[in-house]
Design a protein around this motif. Structure first.
Motif, PDB file in Angstrom:
ATOM      1  N   GLU A  24       0.759  -1.207  -0.080  1.00 31.10           N
ATOM      2  CA  GLU A  24       0.038   0.077  -0.030  1.00 31.10           C
ATOM      3  C   GLU A  24       1.071   1.218  -0.186  1.00 31.10           C
ATOM      4  O   GLU A  24       0.579   2.180  -0.886  1.00 31.10           O
ATOM      5  N   LEU A  25       1.708   1.411   0.667  1.00 32.20           N
ATOM      6  CA  LEU A  25       2.718   2.597   0.903  1.00 32.20           C
ATOM      7  C   LEU A  25       3.553   2.638  -0.175  1.00 32.20           C
ATOM      8  O   LEU A  25       3.655   3.674  -0.612  1.00 32.20           O
ATOM      9  N   ALA A  26       4.075   1.599  -1.007  1.00 29.36           N
ATOM     10  CA  ALA A  26       4.658   1.670  -1.933  1.00 29.36           C
ATOM     11  C   ALA A  26       3.803   2.277  -3.279  1.00 29.36           C
ATOM     12  O   ALA A  26       4.152   3.324  -3.866  1.00 29.36           O
ATOM     13  N   ALA A  27       2.612   1.863  -3.523  1.00 29.90           N
ATOM     14  CA  ALA A  27       1.772   2.373  -4.279  1.00 29.90           C
ATOM     15  C   ALA A  27       1.371   3.788  -4.133  1.00 29.90           C
ATOM     16  O   ALA A  27       1.255   4.499  -5.046  1.00 29.90           O
ATOM     17  N   VAL A  28       1.196   4.188  -2.586  1.00 30.76           N
ATOM     18  CA  VAL A  28       0.887   5.705  -2.468  1.00 30.76           C
ATOM     19  C   VAL A  28       2.058   6.513  -2.927  1.00 30.76           C
ATOM     20  O   VAL A  28       2.061   7.403  -3.536  1.00 30.76           O
ATOM     21  N   GLN A  29       3.342   5.936  -2.760  1.00 31.79           N
ATOM     22  CA  GLN A  29       4.421   6.636  -3.300  1.00 31.79           C
ATOM     23  C   GLN A  29       4.475   7.001  -4.554  1.00 31.79           C
ATOM     24  O   GLN A  29       4.912   7.964  -5.092  1.00 31.79           O
ATOM     25  N   LEU A  30       4.347   5.626  -5.240  1.00 28.30           N
ATOM     26  CA  LEU A  30       4.595   5.944  -6.729  1.00 28.30           C
ATOM     27  C   LEU A  30       3.391   6.823  -7.381  1.00 28.30           C
ATOM     28  O   LEU A  30       3.653   7.292  -8.545  1.00 28.30           O
ATOM     29  N   THR A  31       2.268   6.790  -7.055  1.00 31.80           N
ATOM     30  CA  THR A  31       1.122   7.524  -7.586  1.00 31.80           C
ATOM     31  C   THR A  31       0.708   8.756  -6.756  1.00 31.80           C
ATOM     32  O   THR A  31       0.011   9.332  -7.112  1.00 31.80           O
ATOM     33  N   LEU A  32       1.432   9.163  -5.892  1.00 30.12           N
ATOM     34  CA  LEU A  32       1.059  10.276  -4.992  1.00 30.12           C
ATOM     35  C   LEU A  32      -0.350  10.279  -4.556  1.00 30.12           C
ATOM     36  O   LEU A  32      -1.072  11.248  -4.349  1.00 30.12           O
ATOM     37  N   GLY A  33      -0.625   9.052  -3.989  1.00 31.27           N
ATOM     38  CA  GLY A  33      -2.081   9.001  -3.281  1.00 31.27           C
ATOM     39  C   GLY A  33      -2.027   9.088  -1.975  1.00 31.27           C
ATOM     40  O   GLY A  33      -1.286   9.878  -1.421  1.00 31.27           O
ATOM     41  N   ILE A  34      -3.222   8.641  -1.088  1.00 31.26           N
ATOM     42  CA  ILE A  34      -2.989   9.174   0.069  1.00 31.26           C
ATOM     43  C   ILE A  34      -3.256   7.779   0.822  1.00 31.26           C
ATOM     44  O   ILE A  34      -4.145   6.850   0.648  1.00 31.26           O
ATOM     45  N   ALA A  35      -2.354   7.513   1.728  1.00 30.21           N
ATOM     46  CA  ALA A  35      -2.282   6.297   2.582  1.00 30.21           C
ATOM     47  C   ALA A  35      -3.058   6.355   3.805  1.00 30.21           C
ATOM     48  O   ALA A  35      -4.017   7.395   3.894  1.00 30.21           O
ATOM     49  N   HIS A  36      -3.654   5.158   4.361  1.00 28.00           N
ATOM     50  CA  HIS A  36      -4.428   5.360   5.476  1.00 28.00           C
ATOM     51  C   HIS A  36      -4.149   6.378   6.586  1.00 28.00           C
ATOM     52  O   HIS A  36      -2.954   6.750   6.608  1.00 28.00           O
ATOM     53  N   PRO A  37      -4.899   6.781   7.349  1.00 32.72           N
ATOM     54  CA  PRO A  37      -4.592   7.869   8.368  1.00 32.72           C
ATOM     55  C   PRO A  37      -3.056   7.504   9.034  1.00 32.72           C
ATOM     56  O   PRO A  37      -3.148   6.294   9.426  1.00 32.72           O
ATOM     57  N   THR A  38      -2.216   8.435   9.191  1.00 34.14           N
ATOM     58  CA  THR A  38      -2.125   9.793   9.166  1.00 34.14           C
ATOM     59  C   THR A  38      -1.684  10.279   7.608  1.00 34.14           C
ATOM     60  O   THR A  38      -1.669  11.486   7.412  1.00 34.14           O
ATOM     61  N   GLY A  39      -1.501   9.318   6.682  1.00 35.97           N
ATOM     62  CA  GLY A  39      -1.293   9.690   5.373  1.00 35.97           C
ATOM     63  C   GLY A  39      -0.005   9.813   5.035  1.00 35.97           C
ATOM     64  O   GLY A  39       0.546   9.826   3.844  1.00 35.97           O
ATOM     65  N   TYR A  40       1.054   9.999   6.142  1.00 37.23           N
ATOM     66  CA  TYR A  40       2.341  10.124   5.863  1.00 37.23           C
ATOM     67  C   TYR A  40       2.856  10.996   4.572  1.00 37.23           C
ATOM     68  O   TYR A  40       3.669  10.532   3.687  1.00 37.23           O
TER      69      TYR A  40
END
Length: 95
Positions: A24-40
């Protein structure tokens, strides 16, 4: 000390996605998405910038490499802070 930690991490690094949050966190970094709270947010932005560096690895391996850099840096900072405190214990002597 940091280099030793980085070397050990590099020798045992996951070549792909593993359990828990890494996918999840790798996908968020690669797409500039929003991770689960706190969002990091800082983690996400730095990961996105690091993923733009043209390295000859898969993107997930590149994110795992960034985790190795984070870990080695954190160990280096921790050791430096503890050494500084221990070297200056006389300063904290309140007698």
């Amino acid at each position: 000390m940091s280099f030793l930690v980085f070397l050990i991490y590099l020798l045992t690094i996951a070549p792909s996605v593993i359990q828990i949050d890494s996918g999840e966190l790798a996908a968020v970094q690669l797409t500039l998405g929003i991770a689960h709270p706190t969002g990091y947010p800082l983690f996400t932005i730095l990961g996105c910038l690091f993923s733009l560096i043209p390295l000859p690895f898969t993107k997930i391996f590149q994110m795992n490499l960034l985790a190795a850099i984070y870990t080695a840096s954190a160990v280096g900072i921790f050791v430096t802070v503890v050494k500084t405190i221990l070297d200056n214990l006389d300063f904290f002597n309140l007698k």
